[in-house]
Design an enzyme around this catalytic site. Structure first.
Site, mmCIF file in Angstrom:
data_model
loop_
_atom_site.group_PDB
_atom_site.id
_atom_site.type_symbol
_atom_site.label_atom_id
_atom_site.label_comp_id
_atom_site.label_asym_id
_atom_site.label_seq_id
_atom_site.Cartn_x
_atom_site.Cartn_y
_atom_site.Cartn_z
ATOM 1 C CB CYS A 249 -0.921 0.020 1.216
ATOM 2 S SG CYS A 249 -1.810 -1.522 1.499
ATOM 3 C CG HIS B 241 -6.116 1.301 -0.785
ATOM 4 N ND1 HIS B 241 -4.925 1.846 -1.225
ATOM 5 C CD2 HIS B 241 -5.781 0.467 0.238
ATOM 6 C CE1 HIS B 241 -3.935 1.377 -0.481
ATOM 7 N NE2 HIS B 241 -4.422 0.530 0.402
ATOM 8 C CB CYS C 251 -2.110 0.860 7.553
ATOM 9 S SG CYS C 251 -3.640 0.583 6.636
ATOM 10 N N GLY D 99 0.263 -3.336 4.168
ATOM 11 C CA GLY D 99 0.067 -4.755 4.401
ATOM 12 C C GLY D 99 1.263 -5.437 5.031
#
Length: 394
Positions: free
Chosen positions: A94, A349, A379, A381
């Protein structure tokens, strides 16, 4: 180290992945090539000036099929950049798009390059989430093996920190309302590259459409409509995470142009913002979503700044549970400029693109809000968090 600036940023509209994605008939490498060309056009780096680009760095994940074979290099070639311009692809899940920008800035600050295009791309219609993933069977020796499923980690955050379903749904309602209002007011127009695409129709066939907005925004979202949704990641009586209070999966690309101070003067370019600090941290993989709450204090400390000096906050809403926890932990839940134009729940996202998308949105939003400093965070993964502080210099 040498001063480095971001000159321009652009993104595509964000399509909602699936059979009716607006970008079903557009490849990821084509999307990437389009934004590479557009960011140069908007910065007026045209003609022979394009030959002075040193490198292209693109974020992405699930790097297979059209996302594979080093899409950063392939997109540079397809954008018509000189063959001598390099290209690479970065995968920090991400955080890939933001990491690509950080790498580009670092290479210029160290004197290795003078002009870099960085960004990110993801096509989750053509390469769905978890495509080709093969978790090691020994993971349970090191961490909770269920952490490979991001929805599971969102449930774990909700349970550990008592983030209620009602609070999560409220954030989702707010996200859609903000994104819809920003769209109606034309606030995204400056950052989105309109793209003509053959868009699938519900009744079959396609139609030509100019994609110049984001597909997943649902202006009619209410607490009542969200309450009807069942949890999707766990099914016990404590489950609270639904499709409605989670981010979407998406198809999109974004790019920024990064230039040294010397090259700015040589080419007569105008800077817009610069990176003040950047930090990546690790957290318990089973509580992946708390990453921003760990990374933001670290980057503020790195920059010698405090929370009250930040004017604009962009904390990606991978899930409402984790975004809420982070905002509450940092004391900014009620900040008037927390995700003021919506975030992952409404906008989407597109994993490898998100960090570059947020940086582009911040670049276009800061002057509108008279903001001097902005924080971008997400955040990541498998238990990480990233945070950047941007300063407006335009």
């Amino acid at each position: 180290m040498r001063p480095v600036y971001l000159v321009e940023g652009v993104r595509t509209g964000i399509a909602k992945s699936g059979k009716r994605s607006w970008f079903t008939n557009v490849r990821a490498d084509d999307l990437a090539a389009m934004v590479l060309n557009e960011v140069l056009e908007r910065a007026e780096v045209t003609g022979k000036k394009r030959e002075q680009v040193d490198d292209v760095i693109l974020g992405g994940t699930y790097l297979q099929k059209e996302m594979g074979s080093n899409i950063g290099r392939m997109a540079a070639v397809m954008a018509g950049l000189p063959y001598r311009v390099g290209g690479c692809t970065v995968d920090r899940l991400c955080g890939s798009g933001l990491q690509s920008i950080a790498f580009g800035i670092s290479s210029i600050a160290m004197g290795w390059n003078d002009m870099v295009i960085a960004g990110g791309v993801q096509h989750m219609t053509h390469i769905p989430m978890f495509t080709g993933v093969d978790p090691n069977p020994r993971l349970d020796e090191f961490c909770d093996p269920k952490m490979v499923r991001m929805g599971y980690t969102a449930e774990m955050v909700a349970r550990k920190f008592n983030i209620s379903r009602e609070k999560q749904d409220q954030m989702a309602v707010e996200s859609h309302a903000k994104a819809h209002r920003a769209t109606e007011e034309g606030l995204f127009k400056g950052e989105i590259l309109p793209i003509e695409a053959e868009v699938p129709l519900k009744e079959g066939g396609t139609k030509k459409m100019v994609v110049d907005r984001d597909q997943g925004i649902r202006p009619g979202t209410t607490m009542e409509s969200l309450a009807q949704l069942e949890p999707v990641f766990m099914d016990d009586d404590k489950a609270t995470v639904t499709a409605g209070n989670s981010s979407q999966t998406n198809d999109a690309a974004a790019a920024v142009l990064i230039v040294s101070e010397d090259k700015l003067k040589e080419l007569g370019l105008k800077p817009k913002m610069k990176l003040v600090g950047y930090k990546v941290v690790g957290v318990d993989p089973a509580l992946m979503g708390i990453g921003p709450a760990a990374a933001i204090p670290k980057v503020l400390q790195q920059a010698g700044m405090t929370v009250d000096q930040i004017d604009l906050w962009e904390i990606n809403e991978a899930f409402a549970s984790q975004a809420l926890y982070c905002a509450e932990e940092l004391g900014i839940r009620n900040h008037p400029l927390l995700n003021p134009r919506g975030s992952g729940i409404a906008l989407g996202h597109p994993l490898g693109c998100t960090g570059a998308r947020i940086a582009t949105t911040i670049m276009h939003a800061m002057p509108d809000y008279n903001a001097k400093y902005a924080v971008e965070s997400m955040c990541i993964g498998h238990g990480q968090g990233a945070a950047a502080i941007w300063e407006w210099v335009g």
